[in-house]
Each structure stands twice: as C-alpha cells, then as structure tokens.
Design a protein around this motif. Structure first.
Motif, PDB file in Angstrom:
ATOM      1  N   ARG A  22      10.050   3.838  26.522  1.00 18.68           N
ATOM      2  CA  ARG A  22      11.347   4.524  26.523  1.00 18.68           C
ATOM      3  C   ARG A  22      11.957   4.251  25.157  1.00 18.68           C
ATOM      4  NH1 ARG A  22      16.910   3.994  26.988  1.00 18.68           N
ATOM      5  NH2 ARG A  22      17.945   5.496  28.389  1.00 18.68           N
ATOM      6  N   GLU A  23      12.006   5.272  24.307  1.00 14.26           N
ATOM      7  CA  GLU A  23      12.453   5.045  22.937  1.00 14.26           C
ATOM      8  C   GLU A  23      12.863   6.350  22.286  1.00 14.26           C
ATOM      9  OE1 GLU A  23       8.983   3.146  21.409  1.00 14.26           O
ATOM     10  OE2 GLU A  23       7.863   5.005  21.185  1.00 14.26           O
ATOM     11  N   ILE A  24      13.733   6.243  21.289  1.00 17.12           N
ATOM     12  CA  ILE A  24      14.062   7.419  20.499  1.00 17.12           C
ATOM     13  C   ILE A  24      13.058   7.490  19.352  1.00 17.12           C
ATOM     14  CG2 ILE A  24      16.502   7.396  21.113  1.00 17.12           C
ATOM     15  CD1 ILE A  24      17.091   6.186  18.387  1.00 17.12           C
ATOM     16  N   GLY A  25      12.748   8.710  18.930  1.00 16.88           N
ATOM     17  CA  GLY A  25      11.761   8.839  17.875  1.00 16.88           C
ATOM     18  C   GLY A  25      11.883  10.144  17.128  1.00 16.88           C
ATOM     19  N   ALA A  26      11.325  10.152  15.921  1.00 15.99           N
ATOM     20  CA  ALA A  26      11.246  11.379  15.134  1.00 15.99           C
ATOM     21  C   ALA A  26      10.190  12.275  15.743  1.00 15.99           C
ATOM     22  CB  ALA A  26      10.896  11.051  13.684  1.00 15.99           C
ATOM     23  N   LEU A  27      10.251  13.561  15.433  1.00 20.22           N
ATOM     24  CA  LEU A  27       9.317  14.504  16.026  1.00 20.22           C
ATOM     25  C   LEU A  27       9.028  15.667  15.097  1.00 20.22           C
ATOM     26  CD1 LEU A  27      12.079  16.192  17.152  1.00 20.22           C
ATOM     27  CD2 LEU A  27      11.641  14.653  19.031  1.00 20.22           C
ATOM     28  N   ASP A  28       7.984  16.414  15.485  1.00 18.71           N
ATOM     29  CA  ASP A  28       7.598  17.578  14.705  1.00 18.71           C
ATOM     30  C   ASP A  28       8.530  18.763  14.949  1.00 18.71           C
ATOM     31  OD1 ASP A  28       5.719  17.617  12.776  1.00 18.71           O
ATOM     32  OD2 ASP A  28       4.036  18.170  14.044  1.00 18.71           O
ATOM     33  N   ASP A  29       9.209  18.770  16.098  1.00 18.50           N
ATOM     34  CA  ASP A  29      10.149  19.847  16.375  1.00 18.50           C
ATOM     35  C   ASP A  29      11.214  19.839  15.291  1.00 18.50           C
ATOM     36  OD1 ASP A  29      12.600  21.142  17.515  1.00 18.50           O
ATOM     37  OD2 ASP A  29      11.222  21.482  19.188  1.00 18.50           O
ATOM     38  N   GLN A  30      11.326  20.942  14.572  1.00 16.57           N
ATOM     39  CA  GLN A  30      12.185  20.971  13.394  1.00 16.57           C
ATOM     40  C   GLN A  30      13.611  21.422  13.689  1.00 16.57           C
ATOM     41  OE1 GLN A  30       9.953  22.875  10.064  1.00 16.57           O
ATOM     42  NE2 GLN A  30       8.293  22.769  11.536  1.00 16.57           N
ATOM     43  N   GLY A  76       0.793  -1.219   0.000  1.00 20.95           N
ATOM     44  CA  GLY A  76       0.000   0.000   0.000  1.00 20.95           C
ATOM     45  C   GLY A  76       0.823   1.266   0.000  1.00 20.95           C
ATOM     46  N   ALA A  77       0.115   2.385   0.038  1.00 25.17           N
ATOM     47  CA  ALA A  77       0.734   3.710   0.041  1.00 25.17           C
ATOM     48  C   ALA A  77      -0.182   4.684   0.751  1.00 25.17           C
ATOM     49  CB  ALA A  77       1.013   4.175  -1.385  1.00 25.17           C
ATOM     50  N   THR A  78       0.416   5.707   1.363  1.00 23.66           N
ATOM     51  CA  THR A  78      -0.345   6.773   2.012  1.00 23.66           C
ATOM     52  C   THR A  78       0.237   8.126   1.615  1.00 23.66           C
ATOM     53  OG1 THR A  78       1.039   6.765   4.007  1.00 23.66           O
ATOM     54  CG2 THR A  78      -0.903   5.315   3.998  1.00 23.66           C
ATOM     55  N   HIS A  79      -0.608   9.130   1.582  1.00 26.76           N
ATOM     56  CA  HIS A  79      -0.199  10.504   1.297  1.00 26.76           C
ATOM     57  C   HIS A  79      -0.992  11.422   2.216  1.00 26.76           C
ATOM     58  CE1 HIS A  79       0.677  14.242  -0.888  1.00 26.76           C
ATOM     59  NE2 HIS A  79      -0.618  14.494  -0.798  1.00 26.76           N
ATOM     60  N   SER A  80      -0.303  12.349   2.864  1.00 23.78           N
ATOM     61  CA  SER A  80      -0.972  13.249   3.800  1.00 23.78           C
ATOM     62  C   SER A  80      -0.403  14.660   3.673  1.00 23.78           C
ATOM     63  CB  SER A  80      -0.799  12.741   5.237  1.00 23.78           C
ATOM     64  OG  SER A  80      -1.364  13.646   6.169  1.00 23.78           O
ATOM     65  N   ARG A  81      -1.294  15.653   3.665  1.00 21.53           N
ATOM     66  CA  ARG A  81      -0.894  17.059   3.665  1.00 21.53           C
ATOM     67  C   ARG A  81      -1.660  17.742   4.788  1.00 21.53           C
ATOM     68  NH1 ARG A  81      -2.093  22.278   1.644  1.00 21.53           N
ATOM     69  NH2 ARG A  81      -0.256  23.363   0.805  1.00 21.53           N
ATOM     70  N   THR A  82      -0.976  18.082   5.878  1.00 24.39           N
ATOM     71  CA  THR A  82      -1.624  18.660   7.050  1.00 24.39           C
ATOM     72  C   THR A  82      -0.783  19.804   7.600  1.00 24.39           C
ATOM     73  OG1 THR A  82      -0.529  17.077   8.519  1.00 24.39           O
ATOM     74  CG2 THR A  82      -2.709  16.468   7.690  1.00 24.39           C
ATOM     75  N   LEU A  83      -1.395  20.568   8.485  1.00 22.63           N
ATOM     76  CA  LEU A  83      -0.704  21.674   9.135  1.00 22.63           C
ATOM     77  C   LEU A  83       0.096  21.155  10.317  1.00 22.63           C
ATOM     78  CD1 LEU A  83      -0.407  24.819   9.225  1.00 22.63           C
ATOM     79  CD2 LEU A  83      -2.286  24.810  10.878  1.00 22.63           C
ATOM     80  N   THR A  84       1.369  21.539  10.385  1.00 22.76           N
ATOM     81  CA  THR A  84       2.153  21.258  11.582  1.00 22.76           C
ATOM     82  C   THR A  84       1.467  21.941  12.760  1.00 22.76           C
ATOM     83  OG1 THR A  84       4.132  21.277  10.216  1.00 22.76           O
ATOM     84  CG2 THR A  84       4.455  21.446  12.580  1.00 22.76           C
ATOM     85  N   SER A  85       1.604  21.373  13.966  1.00 19.25           N
ATOM     86  CA  SER A  85       0.957  21.975  15.134  1.00 19.25           C
ATOM     87  C   SER A  85       1.159  23.482  15.102  1.00 19.25           C
ATOM     88  CB  SER A  85       1.517  21.390  16.419  1.00 19.25           C
ATOM     89  OG  SER A  85       2.910  21.611  16.505  1.00 19.25           O
ATOM     90  N   VAL A  86       0.101  24.218  15.392  1.00 21.78           N
ATOM     91  CA  VAL A  86       0.106  25.657  15.146  1.00 21.78           C
ATOM     92  C   VAL A  86       1.259  26.355  15.852  1.00 21.78           C
ATOM     93  CG1 VAL A  86      -1.249  27.774  15.368  1.00 21.78           C
ATOM     94  CG2 VAL A  86      -2.375  25.633  14.777  1.00 21.78           C
ATOM     95  N   GLN A  87       1.626  25.880  17.049  1.00 23.05           N
ATOM     96  CA  GLN A  87       2.731  26.529  17.753  1.00 23.05           C
ATOM     97  C   GLN A  87       4.027  26.448  16.958  1.00 23.05           C
ATOM     98  OE1 GLN A  87       0.798  24.180  19.215  1.00 23.05           O
ATOM     99  NE2 GLN A  87       0.239  24.767  21.289  1.00 23.05           N
ATOM    100  N   ASP A  88       4.211  25.390  16.157  1.00 29.20           N
ATOM    101  CA  ASP A  88       5.420  25.251  15.354  1.00 29.20           C
ATOM    102  C   ASP A  88       5.300  25.945  14.006  1.00 29.20           C
ATOM    103  OD1 ASP A  88       6.739  23.795  17.247  1.00 29.20           O
ATOM    104  OD2 ASP A  88       5.982  21.881  16.508  1.00 29.20           O
ATOM    105  N   SER A  89       4.085  26.451  13.671  1.00 23.17           N
ATOM    106  CA  SER A  89       3.885  27.087  12.382  1.00 23.17           C
ATOM    107  C   SER A  89       4.371  28.522  12.372  1.00 23.17           C
ATOM    108  CB  SER A  89       2.397  27.067  12.008  1.00 23.17           C
ATOM    109  OG  SER A  89       1.935  25.756  11.911  1.00 23.17           O
ATOM    110  N   VAL A  90       4.575  29.095  13.535  1.00 27.35           N
ATOM    111  CA  VAL A  90       5.072  30.467  13.647  1.00 27.35           C
ATOM    112  C   VAL A  90       6.255  30.457  14.595  1.00 27.35           C
ATOM    113  CG1 VAL A  90       2.813  31.481  13.226  1.00 27.35           C
ATOM    114  CG2 VAL A  90       3.514  31.013  15.570  1.00 27.35           C
ATOM    115  N   THR A  91       7.079  31.474  14.505  1.00 25.10           N
ATOM    116  CA  THR A  91       8.197  31.586  15.428  1.00 25.10           C
ATOM    117  C   THR A  91       7.658  31.989  16.782  1.00 25.10           C
ATOM    118  OG1 THR A  91       9.645  32.249  13.617  1.00 25.10           O
ATOM    119  CG2 THR A  91      10.393  32.730  15.858  1.00 25.10           C
ATOM    120  N   ARG A  92       7.937  31.185  17.803  1.00 23.79           N
ATOM    121  CA  ARG A  92       7.359  31.423  19.109  1.00 23.79           C
ATOM    122  C   ARG A  92       7.737  32.806  19.634  1.00 23.79           C
ATOM    123  NH1 ARG A  92       5.312  27.683  22.291  1.00 23.79           N
ATOM    124  NH2 ARG A  92       6.341  26.025  21.125  1.00 23.79           N
TER     125      ARG A  92
END
Length: 388
Positions: free
Chosen positions: A286-294, A113-129
């Motif tokens: 307890r694990e390492i993982g990817a994140l939205d924090d860029q 299979g395959a998936t495709h997604s286009r979404t907004l990053t969490s709003v706090q990360d969409s602007v410079t804090r």
C-alpha cells in the motif's frame, strides 16, 4: 527490453564470474491481440479490437571487472523495435548503465553509478485511446520516454552489530510527445538509515527519506515528500526471507494543497526456496507511487503479487507471476480508480550454454470507473539471445 501492453520481455545478458567483456545479440517477436488497448465499451459500440506483431533486434556489451575490493560493471544495449501494422510506432531504444561498487577497508562500502534508458511508453499510452484513425491506423507518433538517474550510496559498519547507511540520487523523466499531460519530471532525493545487524543475518532499522519533485510543464504538481519507515530484513530460516518496509509518508504541494497526501505506506516481500529448484515469492503493498499515466502525478496503489520459479532441468526453467493492483488517482486530483489484473508465464531454454530461447504468454485486464480505460489484452512472445 521490449515494452508491449502488460509485459516487459527481457533479453539482456548477464556476465559470468571472471568475464571482463561479453558482447551479445538478440531478437524477439511479440504478438498482442489488442495493441491499442481499445476499451470494452468501444468494442461493444463497434470499434475493432486491433492486433499487431512487434519485432525487436538488439545488440549489447557487458563489462565486469574486479580490482582488489573494487568492482566495476557496465552494460550498453541498443535495440530497434518495428511494428507490422502500426509502423508509425517504430522506434530505436537504448539502455546504458555503469556502477562502481566501492570499498574502503572492511567497514565502508557503497555504490556510485548512473543509468540511461530510452524506451517506448506502453503502447496503449502512446496513442490517444479510441481516437480517430486514418485508414485504420492511428496517426500519433510513438511516445518514447527517456530516463536518467545518477546515484551515490554508502554504508558504514560502526560495529559488527550496527550499521549507518545513506544515499543521494537525481532522476529525470521526459517524453517526446507531451500534449497536455503532466509528463516530464525531475526528482532529487536523499536517504539516511540506521540498522541493527543480528548474527543470523537478519536486520532491523529505521530510515528517513526526503524527495523534491519538479514538474516543468505542470508546476502545480511540484512536491516535497518526507518518509519515516521501519525496515526489517528477517531471515526466517535457511529457505525463507521476509523484507518489511513501512511507515508514514507526507507529500506536500506548495501550489496545490488539495493534492497533498499523508498516510501509512508499506510493502512486504517474501521468498520461500521450497527446494533447490523451486522458489515461491509473494508481495503485498500500500503506497503512493509515480506512474506511466501522464494525466496524474501519482496514485495510491494497493496490491498483491504471487510468483513461482521452477528449474525443470539444467537447460529448462519455468517462471510465472500474477499481480492484482488497485490504483486510486483521487489523492492527486484525478477522479478515477483502476483495477489491474496481470498474469504471465515464461519458459526459458538453453539448448547450448551461450544461447537462450524465451517464450512468454501474458494477459492484462484493466477495469476502471472511466469507461475508456476499461480493456483486456492477450499476447505471446518468443525471443533468443546469443552471448559471445
């Protein structure tokens, strides 16, 4: 799915058995009292904590067809989200997924299979804090992310008590607003495992996974990751299940060895069906993982979650979740640690079989040793979905 600080408000549909095509439409409204995640320190210094209301409309189509042993499923969802105050963050999203659950006789089966997604990053990360604003509004554009994944997996029943399984996948993540962040990445991974299957339905096995990560805009973050883990799926009783996955993870960076990681990773999930209408869930990891924090390629995450679901009547259901997680960015070279507490309640109501009404309330509290990342927000959502 509407992404706002702290919650994913889902209104996607699900096909009933025997359905081939099922279109649906939906609308939802979410209000958040701290839409930009203004930090506690900034609020104390006089920066206003700004609220906003987001409106989302969606339309979609589900496909579900079984041909002999083969099952084909697909979902296409298109949506538009608009903000009342921060209209510059308006965006169009989409989710597309297709899967072939294939079978060859009674011994071979898997998924393609395959998936495709286009979404907004969490709003706090969409602007410079806490960045400067024009006339009270942030001047940044929405940071929309696009994710694509293709996968193939299979399992071979060598014997009623032994199973060989494996899979391959390719994943791509990209952001429209890059700036100086690490952001975009591509990950190719492969996995192979071997399980013993007990007559009770439980299983115990071992698996090996290899992943290659490529960051086009930040080659120092490129990595190769090897994992060897034990996997135990234990049917404790007819009402209780435990899933245990844990082992050793080694992550190497050719150009930045200071960011290497080697250590124990593990996750335990439990489900207890207390009654026919009540379910409790729990998780520990307890694990390492990817994140939205860029600003970092990964973090070491330790957490716990508790959930409960109660089918009050055939038309009304109540679900709740609490999650506590500590994220340590130090292994990836960023000297920062965050603690996130998140809780949500959702009430689902079916006034008629094809119409669903959802109401949710959520709260997020994030503490950090970097003052600008310390914030709290509270929100509420209401939405409906109609399936034709």
């Amino acid at each position: 799915m509407l992404l706002v600080p702290g919650i994913a408000f889902t209104t996607a549909a699900r096909a009933e058995e025997g359905d081939v095509l099922r279109p649906y439409v939906g609308v939802s409204v979410t209000h958040d009292d701290n839409i930009l995640g203004t930090s506690n320190a900034a609020i104390a210094a006089g920066t206003p904590k700004l609220s906003d209301t987001a409106r989302r409309i969606e339309a979609g189509l589900l496909f579900d067809k079984t041909i002999s042993q083969q099952r084909l499923t697909a979902n296409i969802n298109l949506d538009h989200t608009s903000f009342n105050r921060f209209s510059n963050l308006n965006y169009n999203g989409r989710d597309i997924a297709a899967n072939w659950n294939w079978h060859v006789g009674n011994q071979l089966e898997g998924n393609l299979g395959a998936t495709h997604s286009r979404t907004l990053t969490s709003v706090q990360d969409s602007v410079t804090r806490n960045a400067a604003v024009d006339n009270g509004l942030p001047n940044q554009l929405p940071n929309v992310r696009t994710q694509n994944r293709q996968y193939f997996d299979g399992a071979w029943l060598l014997h009623p008590s032994w199973r060989l399984r494996g899979g391959l996948s390719h994943y791509e993540l990209s952001y429209e607003q890059q700036g100086p962040q690490i952001a975009d990445r591509r990950v190719d991974d492969g996995e192979i495992g071997f399980d013993y299957l007990a007559r009770s339905g439980s299983s115990i096995g071992v698996q090996y996974r290899r992943a290659d990560g490529d960051f086009p805009n930040s080659p120092l973050a490129n990595y190769k990751q090897d994992e060897v883990k034990a996997r135990i799926d234990w049917k404790v009783s007819g009402k209780t299940d435990l899933l245990f996955l844990a082992g050793w993870v080694q992550r190497d960076h050719d150009q930045a060895p200071a960011s290497d990681y080697s250590g124990f990773n593990g996750r335990v999930n439990g489900t207890w069906r207390v009654t026919g209408k009540t379910t409790l869930t729990a998780g520990l990891w307890r694990e390492i993982g990817a994140l939205d924090d860029q600003t970092a390629s990964y973090s070491l995450n330790r957490g716990i979650s508790l959930g409960a679901g109660w089918e009050i009547t055939r038309q009304i259901r109540l679900d709740g979740i609490y999650q506590h997680e500590r994220r340590d960015y130090t292994p990836s070279g960023l000297f920062r640690k965050d603690t996130i507490n998140y809780g949500a309640l959702q009430l689902s109501y079916y006034p008629i079989p094809k119409l669903k009404v959802l109401t949710s309330v959520y709260r997020t509290s994030q503490g950090s040793d970097v003052a600008s990342n310390d914030y709290r927000n509270l929100g509420v959502s209401i939405g409906t979905r109609y399936e034709f």
